[in-house]
Design an enzyme around this catalytic site. Structure first.
Site, PDB file in Angstrom:
ATOM      1  N   THR B 138       0.951  -1.037  -0.107  1.00  0.00           N
ATOM      2  CA  THR B 138       0.034  -0.049  -0.013  1.00  0.00           C
ATOM      3  C   THR B 138       0.737   1.341   0.017  1.00  0.00           C
ATOM      4  OG1 THR B 138      -0.165  -0.243   2.377  1.00  0.00           O
ATOM      5  CG2 THR B 138      -2.208  -0.788   1.157  1.00  0.00           C
ATOM      6  N   GLY B 177       3.826  -2.935   8.100  1.00  0.00           N
ATOM      7  CA  GLY B 177       3.975  -3.200   9.155  1.00  0.00           C
ATOM      8  C   GLY B 177       5.773  -3.554   9.503  1.00  0.00           C
ATOM      9  N   GLU B 429      -6.325  -6.062   4.633  1.00  0.00           N
ATOM     10  CA  GLU B 429      -6.541  -7.359   3.944  1.00  0.00           C
ATOM     11  C   GLU B 429      -7.905  -7.355   3.190  1.00  0.00           C
ATOM     12  OE1 GLU B 429      -4.052  -9.739   3.353  1.00  0.00           O
ATOM     13  OE2 GLU B 429      -2.959  -8.672   4.472  1.00  0.00           O
TER      14      GLU B 429
END
Lengths: 641, 641
Positions: B138, B177, B429
């Site tokens: 992203t 992350g 997700e």
């Protein structure tokens, strides 16, 4: 194309004058301008910036909040602000501060419950913040059921003192705003014990900390903060455990009752409970207003961001992705919430009028029955609306946040803060579920008295005969909302209360919706473009919620499947009709960027740059190599395994 | 009576053996015992205590999480844990750590997408944490629409390198992350440019930080943490802006495609997308399982607390207040959520079986059409269930929190943390709203192909003829759920997609509910008391949701108002029948106090003492007079005004 340009284009589409709408929402041009004055004052003061609060740990948050409290208090004193002006200023600062409960709970309690002599002694000092106080009612084991409170105030005639005591862990005063670290005095609500006999609950003025150096006083076994909460962390909600804490007899708040030297209770009966109810109504009316403003903030952020966020390219003629506000689902999630924000603004106004009217009656009315009836009505409506409005806003904020996708999860969207701060309002000042019982009790009682006078509802079928009927004649949906209330009352008013608590919750909601829809209908009668767009919002609000609760109207045959389908079609048409006005409708709330504190909700639409700039202030980004690397990462990376 | 005694009494009421139920939920006695082994391991290690995380600021939270990551990684290496064992251990530690994405996203990506040569070079190093990685997909301006990603990987044949570049602010990789401060390498998903032509998206292995000293490498214009989030704050979600960052040609992940020296793309077509789908399905299946566990945690806290919290005294024979779990509304809010937790456990199992079955087909199947059909089915179901289950759990946690009244708002209830940490799963997700479109596409397509073969639904009226019918014959509600899906498919399959997005969301939910109910029905066929209580839970789950969505069954005449009333009555009966088992049903989830980290959810029920003890650790309570008093409070209190 830039995101700034997107918002500029949106603003050109508006069908109405935004400023005119702002005046309407604020309650007139004069009020808007007065608000602006305090906005400017707040924006000028650097200490009021909210930009860094998302980065601060709890202790720093609290300290910063103390600083803001001090500046506010000094401003109030220096500028000799009226209570109304102070309220506007607090709203613009827009943070729950350690002094909030002092001003909004402690001072009014003193003003309402002190004898004249006491008021003279304490009120000016409290208003000047020379004493800082809080209001201690709830205990660790006791909330909604006030009668279950365990703290005792035992009169000792030998010394003419009350002994304030916490006999158990569950009796520790808990959740008290401003008590944790800030207050030096406290109004304590306790069971009065005279000569071994419990006389019920009364209020006492109890010093907690030294006025000299803030150290805790004798008789206070423990006093402190109750720890971090979901939100509201600038506020030091606190707890106190008393251990035979002695206060003079004259510290019992004495407007409505006092204990004489011999230990006899002397009461002025009746009045006190009406005044208490009045205060409760006012509190709940404020909750409704705050619910409106808060939902409006969330909608502002979600709407502006949805207008600049682009995702997927559905057309082969364009290189641009689609503004997400153009997706039907996005409109269906956000626009009814914009409509709900307007509905809440209006019903808060209605609530205010009712409150003033009621207070008028209490002050000048002659007939105690009329007084009591009015009180019961306004109390029931305010209870139901408090419950409905805070539920609506909690759910609405989260829906707005989810509409902002991943970025909605960032604190820089402003939405998590809004939610976490707001949701205590579902349980505070009367738990939302318990409040519904008050509404039902009132409705059952007045149904029974009306039924005896032969009043009955006449309509029992919805007579909408084509799709446009729903939007052309508001009476149709008003009748539907009324019908539901009456049906639920009829079905339940004779059943045992314990067995219908679920139905009661639905009834309370049904009644609140009815009040909101009627208030909205009354408030959208304006000439010109403003009137047109308000009518649409009103229709959307009413029809959307009819659709959501459709089973309630289908199950008894009041509405047909076809009529429901017409509602659905109407809702979808309204979404498209409101689409060009979406940004203008939230602009009209007139929130400053300071107030929203959101990268996604920025007025200029430059959201991505705002996010990228803001993270430079994240403490973790202050150094290239993070603290902890050499202890915890290097050993792994350099291991010989 | 003590709150401990309350829970003891509740446990005596259970109609079934709790341990037996635990084994069932865990998937067998052996699995339960294996879990227990890791539980003990985690509880022994002081650094895994979660008790203080509610007090830590962001930077300290992150540093503590690094420490835990290190201990975990060293344990994995030392004990040579299998991936399954590691997963159990991570689950018991129960915090999202900077290394979580490394293990669960980065390593599997390497394993799936590397050539054999690459895998040899990188996978063992990654598994040993000698390199620590993340997965960058992203971007600041791009999420759901992967094709819109802007980051480029341009091949330079002169140096045989790829140039990774972020051309705009919106192209900055964002939300990744473990990228913020932890990772030293990254798999970057970027538009491959060969000879000026865009070839689509591919993955590249890009070093970010020096393996020597963790300093950022050339070509990295900015790398850092994206700031505080609603929850999930032990994790350093990060961003990176590339500025002509050069990597060797051999760093393109080469299992499915590679670029040769001359700059030509060589592909193994077809396989890659199936493997990607497989990974996605697995991810989503895990989301469903996590949704179940998380909702179960919230229910455990709310149920235990509701059994010890007492409020109001309705009887004149007792001095005790009523356990709030005995109020109808409290049961109506919590028990269907307990049932939903069980439903989610079971459907997660169903999902897992489907996944394994599908992978079997992919590996051993001969017919590409069969393969693709199975993939499409499992993908659709996993999308719908991911969306449904995460919505259900988010809403459910908040409902549980509100059921705990004021104390639910305290971080010491454990519920705000649970909510704030979980809700990113609504957008992560695959955004929940967008996923519903995948379900609808699949259902429309298979309806059209079935319609052509003449298959049709036969039942179009609910034939329940008395109240008990609903619980005695599960076929009735299963048919109702199926009917709704089919009706929505029939009504919508021929309409333009853009105009029915709202209906599609309802259809996806309807389908997911159908899958859940069928899975629950299959899973409650047990002999003895366990079977009896599971049947009740299954009935409650199915009937409660029929009641919630009743309009869908009333509007087309499928169900009558009378049949709906029988549902309501049945639900209320089931609440009373399940009441004695409530605590046992949540005990069966077998969560440790460490795992729940909640004063309200403590196994022994000693909630008030736990709250009072915990706040002694609040940093604000470390000193009697708070930091800030002399600067900000004293000047007010001592002012001469």
């Amino acid at each position: 194309m830039s995101t700034k340009k997107d918002l500029e284009d949106e603003r050109k589409k508006a069908s109405f004058n935004v400023q005119e709408m702002t005046y309407l929402l604020d309650g007139g041009k004069q009020k808007s301008e007065e608000k602006q004055k305090f906005k400017d004052l707040v924006h000028k003061e650097k200490a009021f910036s909210k930009r860094d609060i998302i980065f601060l740990g709890r202790s720093d948050r609290y300290k910063r909040a103390l600083e803001r409290s001090q500046i506010l208090a000094e401003t109030v004193n220096k500028m000799k602000l009226s209570d109304e002006e102070r309220t506007i200023m607090f709203e613009e600062v827009d943070e729950d501060l350690p002094l909030t409960t002092h001003y909004y709970l402690f001072v009014p309690t003193l003003e309402n419950q002190c004898s004249e002599k006491q008021a003279k002694k304490w009120v000016p000092a409290a208003r000047a913040c020379k004493i800082i106080g809080c209001y201690a009612q709830t205990e660790l084991g006791h909330g909604s059921n006030v009668r279950g409170l365990e703290t005792t105030a035992t009169y000792d005639p030998k010394t003419q003192e009350f002994v304030i005591h916490s006999p158990t862990t569950t009796s520790v005063k808990w959740w008290v705003g401003g008590l944790g670290k800030t207050s030096n005095v406290c109004v304590v609500f306790a069971q009065l014990i005279l000569d071994g006999k419990n006389q019920g609950l009364y209020s006492f003025f109890v010093p907690l900390r030294s006025l000299e150096d803030h150290s805790k006083l004798p008789g206070i076994e423990f006093i402190g903060d109750i720890g971090p909460k979901f939100g509201f962390n600038a506020m030091d909600n606190g707890c106190v455990k008393f251990n035979q804490c002695r206060i003079p007899r004259t510290n019992m708040l004495a407007r409505f009752a006092k204990v004489n030297k011999k230990g006899q209770l002397i009461q002025r009966s009746g009045v006190s409970s009406r005044v208490n109810y009045g205060t409760m109504v006012l509190m709940r009316a404020n909750f409704v207003a705050t619910a409106g403003v808060t939902l409006a903030k969330a909608c502002t952020i979600a709407t502006r961001y949805s207008a600049v966020r682009r995702q997927f390219n559905n057309s082969q003629n364009s290189h641009q992705e689609v503004q997400v506000i153009d997706y039907q689902t996005q409109q269906h999630r956000i626009f009814p919430l914009i409509a709900a924000s307007y509905a809440l603004y209006f019903v808060a106004g209605t609530m205010n009028e009712m409150y003033n009217d009621m207070m008028d009656e209490l002050k000048n009315g002659k007939d105690v029955n009329v007084m009591n009836q009015k009180l019961a009505l306004v109390h029931a409506i305010s209870s139901g609306l408090k419950s409905l409005s805070t539920n609506m806003t909690s759910d609405g904020i989260e829906e707005c946040r989810k509409c902002c996708g991943g970025h909605g999860y960032s604190q820089m969207s402003g939405l998590p803060y809004l939610y976490a701060t707001f949701v205590h309002r579902n349980t505070a000042e009367g738990d939302n579920m318990i409040l519904t019982q008050q509404v039902a009790r009132y409705l059952f009682k007045s149904f029974k008295s009306q039924a005896s006078t032969g009043q009955e509802n006449k309509i029992n079928k919805c007579n909408v005969s084509c799709e446009d009927d729903w939007v052309q004649n508001k009476e149709h949906y008003v009748s539907a909302y009324k019908h539901r209330v009456l049906r639920l009352v009829k079905e339940n008013h004779n059943k045992p209360f314990d067995e219908i608590l679920i139905d009661i919750a639905q009834l309370s909601r049904a009644h609140g919706m009815c009040v909101m829809v009627e208030s909205f209908v009354k408030n959208c009668n304006h000439q010109g473009p403003i009137g047109v767009v308000l009518q649409k919002l009103c229709n959307l609000f009413a029809l959307h919620h009819l659709e959501q609760d459709a089973a309630h109207y289908l199950e008894d045959g009041y509405m047909s499947g076809q009529q429901l389908q017409w509602i659905r079609n109407s809702v979808r048409k309204l979404l498209l009709e409101l689409r060009p006005d979406a940004v203008a409708l939230v602009d009209a709330f007139n929130f400053s960027d300071h107030y929203l504190n959101s990268a996604l909700g920025k007025y200029d639409g430059d959201v991505y740059q705002a996010l990228f700039d803001w993270i430079k202030e994240e403490p973790l980004n202050k150094s290239d190599v993070v603290d902890g690397y050499s202890q915890h990462l290097k050993p792994l990376i350099h291991s010989k395994l």
